[in-house]
Design a protein around this motif. Sequence first.
Motif, PDB file in Angstrom:
ATOM      1  N   ARG A  35      70.048 -27.156  83.315  1.00 15.15           N
ATOM      2  CA  ARG A  35      70.656 -27.264  81.991  1.00 15.15           C
ATOM      3  C   ARG A  35      70.154 -26.193  81.033  1.00 15.15           C
ATOM      4  N   THR A  39      72.669 -23.535  79.368  1.00 15.50           N
ATOM      5  CA  THR A  39      72.731 -23.507  77.908  1.00 15.50           C
ATOM      6  C   THR A  39      72.481 -22.096  77.391  1.00 15.50           C
ATOM      7  N   LEU A  64      78.077 -27.576  81.762  1.00 13.35           N
ATOM      8  CA  LEU A  64      77.222 -28.418  80.922  1.00 13.35           C
ATOM      9  C   LEU A  64      77.735 -29.856  80.888  1.00 13.35           C
TER      10      LEU A  64
END
Length: 166
Positions: A35, A39, A64
């Motif tokens: 993640r 991101t 995501l």
Amino acid sequence: MGRYRPPRRRGSKYITPEGETALRQELHQLWKVERPQVTHAVHEAAKNGDRSENGDYIYGKRRLREIDSRVRFLNKRLDELEVVSRAPDDPGKIRFGAWVTLEDEAGEEKRWRIVGPDEFDLGAGKLSMDSPMARSMLGKGVDDEVVVHSPSGEQTYYVTDVNYAD
């Protein structure tokens, strides 16, 4: 709006210690490793301007959502799971966590482990306890006959070994 899917029946709440460890490792990998990387990639792609035609941005946002969905599922599932770490009182009977060797009518042997629905892997010989084959094996012992009803017809197996050690 997506296509309607009726709610799935919940699988059994049991899991082996190895299965719980694997789910916790997957959760850690998704939340702490993947993640943050995705991101950062989405953040960098957003700097490039027009987001409607930016493939990195669009696919990053989609990834995501997938990660967040899986993380939510794993958190909920881990909260409700019950880890079964000890052998049953009667080790001669097939119960959760047992390694079972079956012999078919042709004399071929297959070895299966009865595990929870979150950790089954047919290639590794792990059979979900919710599967028709596992349900027909539960409670049986060595030399018992196991009859499995499948779309291709009835199949008969004989239990040749039951143990709880790896």
